[in-house]
Design a protein around this motif. Structure first.
Motif, PDB file in Angstrom:
ATOM      1  N   HIS A 283      34.045  52.577  23.328  1.00  0.00           N
ATOM      2  CA  HIS A 283      33.660  50.957  23.296  1.00  0.00           C
ATOM      3  C   HIS A 283      33.772  50.433  24.520  1.00  0.00           C
ATOM      4  CE1 HIS A 283      34.498  51.174  18.665  1.00  0.00           C
ATOM      5  NE2 HIS A 283      35.460  51.741  19.191  1.00  0.00           N
ATOM      6  N   HIS A 284      33.320  51.436  25.560  1.00  0.00           N
ATOM      7  CA  HIS A 284      33.209  50.673  26.964  1.00  0.00           C
ATOM      8  C   HIS A 284      31.913  50.303  27.034  1.00  0.00           C
ATOM      9  CE1 HIS A 284      36.826  53.120  28.062  1.00  0.00           C
ATOM     10  NE2 HIS A 284      37.114  51.662  28.314  1.00  0.00           N
ATOM     11  N   HIS A 285      31.499  49.548  27.931  1.00  0.00           N
ATOM     12  CA  HIS A 285      30.085  48.780  28.334  1.00  0.00           C
ATOM     13  C   HIS A 285      29.613  49.437  29.469  1.00  0.00           C
ATOM     14  CE1 HIS A 285      31.806  45.952  25.426  1.00  0.00           C
ATOM     15  NE2 HIS A 285      30.544  45.850  25.166  1.00  0.00           N
ATOM     16  N   TYR A 286      28.331  49.517  29.751  1.00  0.00           N
ATOM     17  CA  TYR A 286      27.645  49.652  30.891  1.00  0.00           C
ATOM     18  C   TYR A 286      26.244  49.227  30.830  1.00  0.00           C
ATOM     19  CZ  TYR A 286      30.218  53.715  28.921  1.00  0.00           C
ATOM     20  OH  TYR A 286      31.087  54.377  28.295  1.00  0.00           O
ATOM     21  N   GLU A 287      25.893  49.143  32.067  1.00  0.00           N
ATOM     22  CA  GLU A 287      24.260  48.586  32.168  1.00  0.00           C
ATOM     23  C   GLU A 287      23.598  49.812  31.643  1.00  0.00           C
ATOM     24  OE1 GLU A 287      23.047  45.798  33.722  1.00  0.00           O
ATOM     25  OE2 GLU A 287      21.140  46.353  32.503  1.00  0.00           O
ATOM     26  N   GLN A 288      22.609  49.520  30.689  1.00  0.00           N
ATOM     27  CA  GLN A 288      21.647  50.307  29.871  1.00  0.00           C
ATOM     28  C   GLN A 288      21.171  51.395  30.793  1.00  0.00           C
ATOM     29  OE1 GLN A 288      18.698  48.579  27.621  1.00  0.00           O
ATOM     30  NE2 GLN A 288      19.097  50.295  25.887  1.00  0.00           N
ATOM     31  N   GLU A 289      20.249  50.919  31.531  1.00  0.00           N
ATOM     32  CA  GLU A 289      19.446  51.687  32.592  1.00  0.00           C
ATOM     33  C   GLU A 289      20.274  52.905  33.364  1.00  0.00           C
ATOM     34  OE1 GLU A 289      15.941  50.858  35.618  1.00  0.00           O
ATOM     35  OE2 GLU A 289      16.377  49.294  34.433  1.00  0.00           O
TER      36      GLU A 289
ATOM     37  N   LEU B  86      27.630  40.363  24.036  1.00  0.00           N
ATOM     38  CA  LEU B  86      28.102  40.533  25.767  1.00  0.00           C
ATOM     39  C   LEU B  86      26.958  39.898  26.531  1.00  0.00           C
ATOM     40  CD1 LEU B  86      30.247  41.032  27.604  1.00  0.00           C
ATOM     41  CD2 LEU B  86      29.462  43.405  27.786  1.00  0.00           C
ATOM     42  N   ARG B  87      25.848  40.425  26.106  1.00  0.00           N
ATOM     43  CA  ARG B  87      24.539  39.848  27.003  1.00  0.00           C
ATOM     44  C   ARG B  87      24.503  38.322  27.215  1.00  0.00           C
ATOM     45  NH1 ARG B  87      18.964  39.655  25.538  1.00  0.00           N
ATOM     46  NH2 ARG B  87      19.833  40.888  23.646  1.00  0.00           N
ATOM     47  N   ARG B  88      24.671  37.618  26.020  1.00  0.00           N
ATOM     48  CA  ARG B  88      24.650  36.237  25.800  1.00  0.00           C
ATOM     49  C   ARG B  88      25.693  35.624  26.788  1.00  0.00           C
ATOM     50  NH1 ARG B  88      21.179  34.435  21.941  1.00  0.00           N
ATOM     51  NH2 ARG B  88      22.350  32.504  21.659  1.00  0.00           N
ATOM     52  N   MET B  89      26.877  36.183  26.624  1.00  0.00           N
ATOM     53  CA  MET B  89      28.135  35.688  27.412  1.00  0.00           C
ATOM     54  C   MET B  89      27.768  35.730  28.887  1.00  0.00           C
ATOM     55  SD  MET B  89      31.254  37.290  25.032  1.00  0.00           S
ATOM     56  CE  MET B  89      32.605  36.771  26.062  1.00  0.00           C
ATOM     57  N   ILE B  90      27.114  36.726  29.122  1.00  0.00           N
ATOM     58  CA  ILE B  90      27.081  37.014  30.868  1.00  0.00           C
ATOM     59  C   ILE B  90      25.819  35.854  30.819  1.00  0.00           C
ATOM     60  CG2 ILE B  90      25.944  38.552  32.487  1.00  0.00           C
ATOM     61  CD1 ILE B  90      27.174  40.809  30.829  1.00  0.00           C
ATOM     62  N   GLN B  91      24.844  36.067  30.371  1.00  0.00           N
ATOM     63  CA  GLN B  91      23.868  34.755  30.557  1.00  0.00           C
ATOM     64  C   GLN B  91      24.296  33.277  30.486  1.00  0.00           C
ATOM     65  OE1 GLN B  91      21.102  35.798  27.447  1.00  0.00           O
ATOM     66  NE2 GLN B  91      19.899  37.106  28.519  1.00  0.00           N
TER      67      GLN B  91
ATOM     68  N   ALA C  64      36.442  30.615  27.181  1.00  0.00           N
ATOM     69  CA  ALA C  64      36.625  30.603  28.557  1.00  0.00           C
ATOM     70  C   ALA C  64      37.628  31.848  29.045  1.00  0.00           C
ATOM     71  CB  ALA C  64      37.013  29.502  29.066  1.00  0.00           C
ATOM     72  N   VAL C  65      38.686  31.998  28.228  1.00  0.00           N
ATOM     73  CA  VAL C  65      39.625  33.042  28.394  1.00  0.00           C
ATOM     74  C   VAL C  65      39.058  34.406  28.141  1.00  0.00           C
ATOM     75  CG1 VAL C  65      41.939  33.887  27.627  1.00  0.00           C
ATOM     76  CG2 VAL C  65      41.824  31.417  27.864  1.00  0.00           C
ATOM     77  N   MET C  66      38.401  34.613  27.101  1.00  0.00           N
ATOM     78  CA  MET C  66      37.876  35.732  26.871  1.00  0.00           C
ATOM     79  C   MET C  66      36.842  36.063  27.838  1.00  0.00           C
ATOM     80  SD  MET C  66      36.864  36.411  22.791  1.00  0.00           S
ATOM     81  CE  MET C  66      35.179  35.459  23.068  1.00  0.00           C
ATOM     82  N   GLN C  67      36.224  35.300  28.451  1.00  0.00           N
ATOM     83  CA  GLN C  67      34.990  35.635  29.205  1.00  0.00           C
ATOM     84  C   GLN C  67      35.723  36.094  30.569  1.00  0.00           C
ATOM     85  OE1 GLN C  67      32.537  32.176  29.417  1.00  0.00           O
ATOM     86  NE2 GLN C  67      31.060  33.176  28.298  1.00  0.00           N
ATOM     87  N   SER C  68      36.873  35.342  31.078  1.00  0.00           N
ATOM     88  CA  SER C  68      37.428  35.542  32.117  1.00  0.00           C
ATOM     89  C   SER C  68      38.226  37.210  32.204  1.00  0.00           C
ATOM     90  CB  SER C  68      38.437  34.617  32.843  1.00  0.00           C
ATOM     91  OG  SER C  68      39.419  34.565  31.714  1.00  0.00           O
TER      92      SER C  68
ATOM     93  N   PHE D 266      32.382  42.024  33.246  1.00  0.00           N
ATOM     94  CA  PHE D 266      31.053  41.887  33.298  1.00  0.00           C
ATOM     95  C   PHE D 266      30.385  42.938  33.914  1.00  0.00           C
ATOM     96  CE2 PHE D 266      31.249  37.284  31.621  1.00  0.00           C
ATOM     97  CZ  PHE D 266      31.497  37.537  30.231  1.00  0.00           C
ATOM     98  N   SER D 267      31.089  43.514  34.777  1.00  0.00           N
ATOM     99  CA  SER D 267      30.229  44.458  35.686  1.00  0.00           C
ATOM    100  C   SER D 267      30.455  45.939  35.197  1.00  0.00           C
ATOM    101  CB  SER D 267      30.771  44.395  37.178  1.00  0.00           C
ATOM    102  OG  SER D 267      32.372  44.688  37.114  1.00  0.00           O
ATOM    103  N   CYS D 268      29.266  46.703  35.615  1.00  0.00           N
ATOM    104  CA  CYS D 268      29.026  48.057  35.224  1.00  0.00           C
ATOM    105  C   CYS D 268      29.787  48.996  35.925  1.00  0.00           C
ATOM    106  CB  CYS D 268      27.652  48.160  35.210  1.00  0.00           C
ATOM    107  SG  CYS D 268      27.315  49.913  34.772  1.00  0.00           S
ATOM    108  N   PRO D 269      30.565  49.757  35.285  1.00  0.00           N
ATOM    109  CA  PRO D 269      31.208  50.900  36.373  1.00  0.00           C
ATOM    110  C   PRO D 269      30.544  51.738  36.921  1.00  0.00           C
ATOM    111  CG  PRO D 269      31.320  51.498  34.037  1.00  0.00           C
ATOM    112  CD  PRO D 269      30.558  50.150  34.018  1.00  0.00           C
ATOM    113  N   ILE D 270      28.970  51.762  36.538  1.00  0.00           N
ATOM    114  CA  ILE D 270      28.283  52.652  37.318  1.00  0.00           C
ATOM    115  C   ILE D 270      27.526  52.129  38.593  1.00  0.00           C
ATOM    116  CG2 ILE D 270      26.463  54.230  37.128  1.00  0.00           C
ATOM    117  CD1 ILE D 270      26.907  54.363  33.921  1.00  0.00           C
ATOM    118  N   THR D 271      27.157  50.810  38.276  1.00  0.00           N
ATOM    119  CA  THR D 271      26.293  50.232  39.461  1.00  0.00           C
ATOM    120  C   THR D 271      27.202  49.131  40.047  1.00  0.00           C
ATOM    121  OG1 THR D 271      25.864  48.360  37.939  1.00  0.00           O
ATOM    122  CG2 THR D 271      24.225  49.973  37.872  1.00  0.00           C
ATOM    123  N   GLN D 272      28.510  48.858  39.516  1.00  0.00           N
ATOM    124  CA  GLN D 272      29.154  47.883  40.093  1.00  0.00           C
ATOM    125  C   GLN D 272      28.882  46.605  40.187  1.00  0.00           C
ATOM    126  OE1 GLN D 272      32.279  49.216  40.650  1.00  0.00           O
ATOM    127  NE2 GLN D 272      31.661  51.534  40.597  1.00  0.00           N
ATOM    128  N   LEU D 273      27.638  46.478  39.412  1.00  0.00           N
ATOM    129  CA  LEU D 273      26.999  44.817  39.354  1.00  0.00           C
ATOM    130  C   LEU D 273      27.193  44.520  38.083  1.00  0.00           C
ATOM    131  CD1 LEU D 273      23.753  45.896  41.239  1.00  0.00           C
ATOM    132  CD2 LEU D 273      25.423  44.693  42.258  1.00  0.00           C
TER     133      LEU D 273
END
Ligand SMILES: [Zn+2]
Length: 227
Positions: A170-176, A215-220, A143-147, A151-158
């Motif tokens: 090691h940064h994350h983004y929405e693939q598309e 990460l995808r699973r954590m978001i789901q 829970a701490v890790m998740q908070s 989880f939001s993409c720096p490009i889409t802000q979603l």
């Protein structure tokens, strides 16, 4: 056989590859499910074997497309009577390309690498070496890790749906969104800089992006908890 037929067939090969990619995601998800429910090591290895078979198929499809493109490009420059041997030419070119394909290449396949990475990061999350933590502590940790993780993409802000990780910074983004942004800059002959504030990665490449199943699973899961 006209060359436009070849193009139609090539695009159905490409959509076949998309299906293979989806299958590989399903296999990775199944392996993560097994890992979470403490499934047997043997079953996880069986899934890994299946994933490698998919990687082989994917690489073969890529090489076959390359062989066809290579031969048709040559054929365009030649008189029509030279086109009779196209089939054999494709076969030869395909054999050349696949001969060079090694097991190590399959291990480097983006989705195989992502599979390994997912399992590794999962086991390091759930089995910290000095672990005497009870089930409850573990849930708290997650829970701490998740908070803490954004989880939001720096490009889409979603919130991301298909997060990819940049293997360089090691940064994350929405693939598309990331792929589209890189391609847009490529067309302008410019580099795409990692949009994370303070990141010194000034040249993001599409080949640096790997799917992050953990990460995808954590978001789901987070979404599941909300609903
Ligand atoms: Zn970065």
């Amino acid at each position: 056989m006209s060359l436009s037929v070849v193009n139609t067939n090539l695009s159905s090969l490409k959509s076949c590859q998309t299906d293979v990619a989806t299958a590989m995601d399903v296999v990775t998800d199944a392996a993560m499910d097994l890992a979470e429910t403490e499934g047997s090591e043997r079953d996880i290895q069986a899934l890994e074997k299946l994933l490698l078979d998919c990687a082989r198929l994917d690489e073969d499809l890529t090489r076959f497309s390359e062989a066809v493109e290579h031969v048709t490009a040559q054929a365009r420059r030649q008189p029509p009577e030279a086109m009779r041997d196209l089939k054999d030419a494709v076969k030869r070119r395909f054999a050349e390309l696949t001969d060079a394909l090694s097991d190590a290449d399959l291990q480097r396949h983006a989705k195989v690498a992502a599979f390994r990475e997912s399992l590794r990061s999962f086991s390091s999350q759930t089995n910290p070496s000095a672990s005497q933590s009870t089930e409850g502590d573990l849930d708290d940790d997650i829970a701490v890790m998740q908070s803490q993780i954004n989880f939001s993409c720096p490009i889409t802000q979603l919130e991301m749906v298909n997060p990819v990780k940049n293997i360089k910074c090691h940064h994350h983004y929405e693939q598309e969104a990331a792929v589209a942004a890189i391609q847009r800059r490529e067309k302008q002959k410019k580099k795409f800089r990692c949009p994370y504030v303070g990141c010194d990665n000034t040249d993001m490449k599409q080949s640096d992006l790997v799917p992050d199943a953990t990460l995808r699973r954590m978001i789901q899961k987070k979404q599941g908890a909300r609903t």
